[in-house]
Design a protein around this motif. Structure first.
Motif, PDB file in Angstrom:
ATOM      1  N   GLY A  61      18.824 -10.761   9.271  1.00  0.00           N
ATOM      2  CA  GLY A  61      19.972 -10.297   8.507  1.00  0.00           C
ATOM      3  C   GLY A  61      21.048 -11.473   8.496  1.00  0.00           C
ATOM      4  N   LEU A  62      22.326 -10.960   8.724  1.00  0.00           N
ATOM      5  CA  LEU A  62      23.392 -11.955   8.820  1.00  0.00           C
ATOM      6  C   LEU A  62      23.610 -12.330  10.511  1.00  0.00           C
ATOM      7  N   GLU A  63      22.823 -11.939  11.287  1.00  0.00           N
ATOM      8  CA  GLU A  63      23.200 -12.052  12.862  1.00  0.00           C
ATOM      9  C   GLU A  63      22.274 -13.352  13.170  1.00  0.00           C
ATOM     10  N   SER A  64      22.728 -14.041  14.234  1.00  0.00           N
ATOM     11  CA  SER A  64      22.309 -15.255  14.739  1.00  0.00           C
ATOM     12  C   SER A  64      21.132 -15.061  15.330  1.00  0.00           C
ATOM     13  N   ILE A  65      20.957 -13.875  16.066  1.00  0.00           N
ATOM     14  CA  ILE A  65      19.695 -13.614  16.715  1.00  0.00           C
ATOM     15  C   ILE A  65      18.896 -12.769  15.998  1.00  0.00           C
ATOM     16  N   PRO A  66      17.512 -12.646  15.778  1.00  0.00           N
ATOM     17  CA  PRO A  66      16.723 -11.469  15.280  1.00  0.00           C
ATOM     18  C   PRO A  66      16.836 -10.514  16.043  1.00  0.00           C
ATOM     19  N   ASP A  67      16.325  -9.359  15.627  1.00  0.00           N
ATOM     20  CA  ASP A  67      16.215  -8.227  16.309  1.00  0.00           C
ATOM     21  C   ASP A  67      15.044  -8.150  17.057  1.00  0.00           C
ATOM     22  N   LEU A  68      15.232  -8.203  18.421  1.00  0.00           N
ATOM     23  CA  LEU A  68      13.903  -8.390  19.492  1.00  0.00           C
ATOM     24  C   LEU A  68      13.167  -7.244  19.425  1.00  0.00           C
ATOM     25  N   ARG A  69      13.661  -6.042  18.940  1.00  0.00           N
ATOM     26  CA  ARG A  69      12.766  -4.719  18.990  1.00  0.00           C
ATOM     27  C   ARG A  69      11.734  -4.887  17.891  1.00  0.00           C
ATOM     28  N   ARG A  70      11.861  -5.649  17.075  1.00  0.00           N
ATOM     29  CA  ARG A  70      10.719  -5.671  15.809  1.00  0.00           C
ATOM     30  C   ARG A  70      10.235  -7.240  15.635  1.00  0.00           C
ATOM     31  N   ASP A  71      10.665  -8.408  16.608  1.00  0.00           N
ATOM     32  CA  ASP A  71      10.344  -9.629  16.328  1.00  0.00           C
ATOM     33  C   ASP A  71       9.209  -9.901  17.637  1.00  0.00           C
ATOM     34  N   THR A  72       7.980  -9.599  16.932  1.00  0.00           N
ATOM     35  CA  THR A  72       6.938  -9.722  18.210  1.00  0.00           C
ATOM     36  C   THR A  72       6.893 -11.209  18.399  1.00  0.00           C
ATOM     37  N   GLN A  73       6.959 -12.110  17.598  1.00  0.00           N
ATOM     38  CA  GLN A  73       7.019 -13.494  17.992  1.00  0.00           C
ATOM     39  C   GLN A  73       8.019 -13.907  19.115  1.00  0.00           C
ATOM     40  N   LEU A  74       9.279 -13.350  18.804  1.00  0.00           N
ATOM     41  CA  LEU A  74      10.315 -13.753  19.858  1.00  0.00           C
ATOM     42  C   LEU A  74       9.989 -13.033  21.379  1.00  0.00           C
ATOM     43  N   GLN A  75       9.202 -11.848  21.143  1.00  0.00           N
ATOM     44  CA  GLN A  75       8.926 -11.019  22.476  1.00  0.00           C
ATOM     45  C   GLN A  75       8.040 -12.025  22.999  1.00  0.00           C
ATOM     46  N   LYS A  76       6.884 -12.456  22.358  1.00  0.00           N
ATOM     47  CA  LYS A  76       6.008 -13.563  23.083  1.00  0.00           C
ATOM     48  C   LYS A  76       6.772 -14.536  23.688  1.00  0.00           C
ATOM     49  N   ALA A  77       7.629 -15.335  23.124  1.00  0.00           N
ATOM     50  CA  ALA A  77       8.557 -16.134  23.716  1.00  0.00           C
ATOM     51  C   ALA A  77       8.979 -16.027  24.916  1.00  0.00           C
ATOM     52  N   LEU A  78       9.748 -14.764  24.717  1.00  0.00           N
ATOM     53  CA  LEU A  78      10.435 -14.564  26.361  1.00  0.00           C
ATOM     54  C   LEU A  78       9.508 -14.234  27.257  1.00  0.00           C
ATOM     55  N   GLU A  79       8.119 -13.610  26.948  1.00  0.00           N
ATOM     56  CA  GLU A  79       7.262 -13.413  27.842  1.00  0.00           C
ATOM     57  C   GLU A  79       6.607 -14.744  28.729  1.00  0.00           C
TER      58      GLU A  79
END
Length: 524
Positions: free
Chosen positions: A489-507
């Motif tokens: 949306g207009l936020e800088s960081i995507p919603d981690l709860r739905r962003d599976t790609q960002l979740q894998k990056a954190l892992e």
């Protein structure tokens, strides 16, 4: 504004050599008169003035030219004029663009000799582009052979002259000469059937250079070409722009600007209609949920926002690049230093939906991320190669994961691929777009320009990803119906709860995404 995904040029910042700004400022060889001044053999005033064989008054002076067996059959006898056995074989390659491509004064009717000059001028536009390709010092590393033969040039002039005469005699309204000329120049490049090549008239080139610089006058939207439906799809909205204030949102499809129908146009042409002078307004019609809406927006001076950043739990920095424009390097350096000052221990670099940009910008950012070594190299059709290296002055010495997707193209593929090949990062997401070719933009003498595909680029390990893309180390799809725009949306960081790609990056960076998601759920 931005350009169609994958269409942003990788454009060397120095497009000429030794201070030359292009062919028109690097004249023809000494001793060779330009065509406009030395039109034909000694004693022959030239095709434009000696229209036919002796004894024939010339189709240009004969009112019944259309009933004449034709200048194509009754012309150019051996030894006569320009097309016979006395023409200089080097003619097509030693033409310096001159008065032939200047728009002629508007007249309601065309005189015969004038038509010949106009027809020659239109046709010479195509020849001039070929001359630029094979004779301009900028392209000294390209093939020294090829281009139009004398016979091909003569045939083009004859046929174009016929077309122009038909327009004058038969077209139902008067035609502005400048429109015919402009269409001929665009057509010369469109004939390449290369969606990345373009001819820019003066206004289009000004708009294009503004986009590349990152400072522009406009309504404040980033768009891509809606290829199937036509028009421009809104990919991002600048919160400082008039479009944001008028309620335009990501996912809207712009189909009209004032009275101009944008469907069926190229992205460069769409941008030129939406852009305009500071303080002027434009009526924009866009489609949302199948319904058209029209709003009036005042154009203003803006700076492209191509960098977004923030801190994730576990002191994991997040930095997103939306493109590689003139303002991107400074924004990137500021955001990176800010994250370091906040105690960043690792970083996620998000290049999803990044269509590319300038080669000098992407190599400068690569130099910030990597120690001394190769970033990329480009190679043209002759095998000439140019290498780009990073220095050892700065490098990113923290764990790094790069997010990519099918809309990561061109310069973003160069950066992600180089980081992967050099071992500086792991890539997560889906296979990238696959644009591994380079466009070079050459300004012409009249403030117009031509953009041509000139070379392929290669990653440090020798991979050419054109048509193939960069393969991520970890293939992760987003949930169905989710895109980067819906996640952020207009936020800088995507919603981690739905962003599976960002979740894998954190892992991969040692952070348990499930724990963070639980914390976010509890907080909400």
């Amino acid at each position: 504004m931005s350009y169609q995904k994958g269409s942003d040029p990788i454009t060397p910042s120095d497009i000429s050599q030794d201070g030359s700004q292009g062919y028109m400022q690097n004249p023809v060889q000494p001793g060779n008169s330009i065509y406009a001044q030395n039109t034909s053999q000694a004693g022959n005033p030239g095709y434009g003035q000696n229209l036919s064989a002796p004894g024939n008054p010339g189709y240009g002076q004969n009112p019944s030219w259309s009933a004449n067996p034709g200048y194509a059959k009754n012309q150019a006898q051996m030894g006569n004029g320009f097309y016979g056995d006395k023409q200089a074989p080097s003619y097509p390659y030693q033409v310096q663009p001159g008065p032939f491509i200047q728009p002629a004064p508007k007249k309601k009717r065309f005189a015969g000799p004038f038509f010949i000059g106009l027809g020659s001028g239109i046709l010479l536009a195509g020849i001039i582009f070929m001359v630029i390709l094979v004779r301009n010092p900028i392209f000294s590393t390209l093939s020294q052979s090829g281009g139009l033969t004398v016979e091909e040039g003569a045939e083009m002039i004859q046929k174009t002259d016929v077309l122009v005469r038909y327009i004058d005699e038969m077209f139902y309204t008067d035609v502005d000469n400048s429109q015919i000329l402009d269409g001929a120049y665009h057509g010369a490049i469109n004939g390449l059937n290369d969606k990345y090549a373009s001819y820019f008239n003066q206004k289009e080139y000004t708009d294009y250079m503004e986009s590349a610089s990152g400072n522009y006058v406009g309504i404040g939207v980033t768009v891509s070409l809606a290829e199937e439906e036509g028009g421009a799809m809104v990919e991002d909205v600048n919160p400082m722009g008039g479009a944001f204030e008028a309620g335009i949102q990501v996912g809207d499809r712009i189909v009209k600007a004032d009275d101009a129908d944008l469907t069926g146009l190229t992205l460069d042409q769409i941008v030129s209609h939406i852009r305009g002078d500071e303080g002027t307004s434009v009526e924009v019609t866009f489609i949302r949920d199948g319904q058209p809406q029209t709003v009036s927006i005042v154009r203003r001076q803006l700076e492209s926002i191509t960098v977004r950043s923030g801190m994730l739990p576990g002191n994991i920095g997040y930095l997103s690049l939306a493109g590689f424009e003139g303002t991107t390097t400074g924004q990137f350096q500021t955001a990176l230093e800010d994250l370091k000052n906040q105690g960043m221990k690792a970083m996620v670099l998000d290049l999803r939906d990044n269509p590319g940009g300038r080669v000098d910008v992407v190599t400068a950012i690569a130099d910030e991320m990597m120690d001394a070594g190769m970033i990329t190299y480009i190679e043209d059709k002759t095998g000439y190669r140019e290498n780009f290296y990073s220095s050892d002055n700065r490098s990113f010495d923290m764990p790094l994961v790069v997010l990519v997707n099918e809309n990561s193209a061109s310069a973003s593929e160069l950066l992600s691929g180089a980081l992967q090949a050099r071992g500086f990062a792991k890539l997560v997401g889906t296979t990238t777009f696959g644009k591994g070719i380079v466009q070079t933009t050459v300004p012409l003498y009249d403030a117009s320009a031509v953009k041509l595909t000139t070379a392929r680029y290669y990653l440090p390990d020798g991979r050419c990803i054109h048509g193939e893309g960069v393969q991520p180390d970890y293939v992760v799809e987003l949930p169905e119906n989710e895109t980067l725009n819906t996640l952020r949306g207009l936020e800088s960081i995507p919603d981690l709860r739905r962003d599976t790609q960002l979740q894998k990056a954190l892992e991969l960076l040692g952070v348990d995404p499930a724990q963070i998601i639980n914390q976010l759920e509890d907080a909400s």
